[in-house]
Design a protein around this motif. Sequence first.
Motif, PDB file in Angstrom:
ATOM      1  N   UNK A  55       5.817   5.235  -3.422  1.00 37.94           N
ATOM      2  CA  UNK A  55       4.870   4.200  -3.852  1.00 37.94           C
ATOM      3  C   UNK A  55       5.464   3.504  -5.068  1.00 37.94           C
ATOM      4  N   UNK A  56       5.847   2.248  -4.895  1.00 38.27           N
ATOM      5  CA  UNK A  56       6.463   1.500  -5.984  1.00 38.27           C
ATOM      6  C   UNK A  56       5.514   0.565  -6.690  1.00 38.27           C
ATOM      7  N   UNK A  57       4.204   0.745  -6.502  1.00 43.87           N
ATOM      8  CA  UNK A  57       3.235  -0.100  -7.199  1.00 43.87           C
ATOM      9  C   UNK A  57       3.514  -0.047  -8.703  1.00 43.87           C
ATOM     10  N   UNK A 306      -0.504  -2.774   7.269  1.00 40.91           N
ATOM     11  CA  UNK A 306      -0.998  -2.255   5.989  1.00 40.91           C
ATOM     12  C   UNK A 306      -0.668  -0.776   5.823  1.00 40.91           C
ATOM     13  N   UNK A 307      -0.727  -0.020   6.912  1.00 41.49           N
ATOM     14  CA  UNK A 307      -0.424   1.417   6.900  1.00 41.49           C
ATOM     15  C   UNK A 307       0.251   1.735   8.230  1.00 41.49           C
ATOM     16  N   UNK A 308       1.569   1.890   8.187  1.00 43.77           N
ATOM     17  CA  UNK A 308       2.333   2.035   9.432  1.00 43.77           C
ATOM     18  C   UNK A 308       2.519   3.486   9.861  1.00 43.77           C
ATOM     19  N   UNK A 309       2.174   4.447   9.020  1.00 43.19           N
ATOM     20  CA  UNK A 309       2.475   5.845   9.332  1.00 43.19           C
ATOM     21  C   UNK A 309       1.917   6.298  10.684  1.00 43.19           C
ATOM     22  N   UNK A 310       0.645   6.007  11.025  1.00 45.39           N
ATOM     23  CA  UNK A 310       0.163   6.460  12.339  1.00 45.39           C
ATOM     24  C   UNK A 310       0.953   5.866  13.504  1.00 45.39           C
ATOM     25  N   UNK A 368       3.773   6.253   0.997  1.00 43.15           N
ATOM     26  CA  UNK A 368       4.267   5.578   2.202  1.00 43.15           C
ATOM     27  C   UNK A 368       3.176   4.774   2.897  1.00 43.15           C
ATOM     28  N   UNK A 369       2.276   4.236   2.099  1.00 47.60           N
ATOM     29  CA  UNK A 369       1.253   3.332   2.588  1.00 47.60           C
ATOM     30  C   UNK A 369       1.577   1.937   2.115  1.00 47.60           C
ATOM     31  N   UNK A 370       1.185   1.644   0.873  1.00 49.86           N
ATOM     32  CA  UNK A 370       1.480   0.324   0.302  1.00 49.86           C
ATOM     33  C   UNK A 370       2.978   0.037   0.289  1.00 49.86           C
ATOM     34  N   UNK A 371       3.798   1.065   0.040  1.00 52.59           N
ATOM     35  CA  UNK A 371       5.239   0.832  -0.081  1.00 52.59           C
ATOM     36  C   UNK A 371       5.881   0.428   1.245  1.00 52.59           C
ATOM     37  N   UNK A 372       5.255   0.766   2.377  1.00 53.03           N
ATOM     38  CA  UNK A 372       5.800   0.423   3.680  1.00 53.03           C
ATOM     39  C   UNK A 372       5.033  -0.716   4.343  1.00 53.03           C
ATOM     40  N   UNK A 380      -1.386 -11.068   5.221  1.00 49.92           N
ATOM     41  CA  UNK A 380      -1.146 -10.888   3.783  1.00 49.92           C
ATOM     42  C   UNK A 380      -0.946  -9.417   3.459  1.00 49.92           C
ATOM     43  N   UNK A 381      -0.145  -9.150   2.429  1.00 48.26           N
ATOM     44  CA  UNK A 381      -0.010  -7.777   1.940  1.00 48.26           C
ATOM     45  C   UNK A 381      -1.339  -7.328   1.336  1.00 48.26           C
ATOM     46  N   UNK A 382      -1.682  -6.043   1.467  1.00 45.09           N
ATOM     47  CA  UNK A 382      -2.938  -5.556   0.896  1.00 45.09           C
ATOM     48  C   UNK A 382      -2.894  -5.566  -0.629  1.00 45.09           C
ATOM     49  N   UNK A 383      -4.041  -5.814  -1.249  1.00 44.95           N
ATOM     50  CA  UNK A 383      -4.148  -5.726  -2.701  1.00 44.95           C
ATOM     51  C   UNK A 383      -4.275  -4.268  -3.125  1.00 44.95           C
ATOM     52  N   UNK A 384      -4.221  -4.019  -4.422  1.00 39.69           N
ATOM     53  CA  UNK A 384      -4.414  -2.678  -4.965  1.00 39.69           C
ATOM     54  C   UNK A 384      -5.478  -2.714  -6.050  1.00 39.69           C
TER      55      UNK A 384
END
Length: 390
Positions: A55-57, A306-310, A368-372, A380-384
Amino acid sequence: MVNNRTDHHFPMGSLQQVSTPFYYYDMDILHATLDAIKRQIEGYPFKVHYAVKANGNPRIINEIAQSGLGADLVSGGEIQAAVKAGFEPQELTYSGVGKTDWEIRLGLDKNIGCFNVESIPELEVINALASEMDTTARVALRVNPDIDAHTHKYITTGTAENKFGITLEELENTVKQAIELPNIELRGLHFHIGSQITSMQPYVMLCETVNKLQDQFEQQGIHFPILNMGGGLGIDYSHPDECLIPDFKQYFDVFKRHLNFKQDQQVHFELGRSIVGQCGSLISRTIYIKENRNKKFVILDAGMNDLIRPALYQAHHAIQNLTSRDTQSEAYDIVGPVCESSDVFARDCQLPVTHRGDLIAIRSAGAYGESMSSTYNMRSLPNSIFSDKI
C-alpha cells in the motif's frame, strides 16, 4: 492489542456522505499493529522494513515512516515515495528482479541502505553504475532457498520454478564475485519465500537453511552483517474482527528460537500485508439487486479495477452490509460493473437482505487493494478516507 472489534468502527453517519467507491482506513488499527510489532522486536537486533508495494498511499507510508520502520522497495517510484514520506535513506532496501539503470542510479544517488540483488548480471550492472558515479553500492544477495511456502502459486517466490533470487548451487560463486567487485560492498543474504503465509513451518525450514549457509560461509571466513528473512506473514481474511492484528509473537518467536544470528548481525524483515491489510476496507454502494432463475446478484459500484485480488487470485474477503437493518439473510453473488465475467468479489455470500443504496464493506483490503487499482474501463481510481480525518 485491538481485538474482538465489530463493525462499530465504521462511522456510518460520515461514510454515508462520501461518494463511493472508496478505501476507508482505520488508523487506530494501523497504529495498534505497528505498536504490536515494536513490542515483539524490542531487545533484539531486528529491523522491520515495510513493503511499500502492499500500500503506497502517501498518508499510510508517512505514518509508518514516523513509527520508525524502514521501507522495502521494488521500483524507482517507490524509492521516491519513501524518501518523500520521511524514511531515512539508510533504512531503505531495494528489491526486484528487473531494476533499470535509472532506478539503480536513483538508489545510489539517495545512498540507500541496501540493494537486494537477484542475479550476477544485475550485480555487474550495479558495480559498473556505482563506478561511474564514484561510489560504492551496499548489496545483499537474494537467495532462492527452494522452499515451498504452500500459498497461491502467483505469490510463491522461493521455489526453483520461480524467477526470483540466486539458486543455492550458484550462491557460492556469486558471493565470491560480489566480494571481488571494486564498487560493491557485500552486506548480507536476503530471502523471501512467498506471501500470505499462515503456517510457521516454512519459516522454520528457512531458518534451518540459513543456519547451514551461514556455517558454510563462516568456515571460509565470510561473515554477513545482515540476514534479511523477507516477509510474507499472512492475515485472517475470513474473520477480520476477531484477528485484526496478526500473531506477531508467533512469527518473530520462530526467528528468535530457530535462527542462529550472531550478536553483531542485524536481522531484517520485510512485512507488508500483515502491517496494513486489516486497517483498510473497500466501501461500495449497492446499485442494483438482480435476480435470475438460479442466482441473486448484488451489483456494486466498485469493480475489479478497484480491488483485483478476487479476480486475480480467487482471493476471499469477508463482506459486510453496513446499512441493512433486515434480520433475514440471503445468498448473493457480489459483483461489480466492469465488463468482465471475472468481476466477482464473492459467490453465494450470506448477507442481510440487501437493497439498492446499501453500503457494502469488503474487508481486509488495506494490502494490495488501492495499490493494485487501475483505471480499466476508464473508471476513476478510488478515493481514500481516514478514520481520524472524518
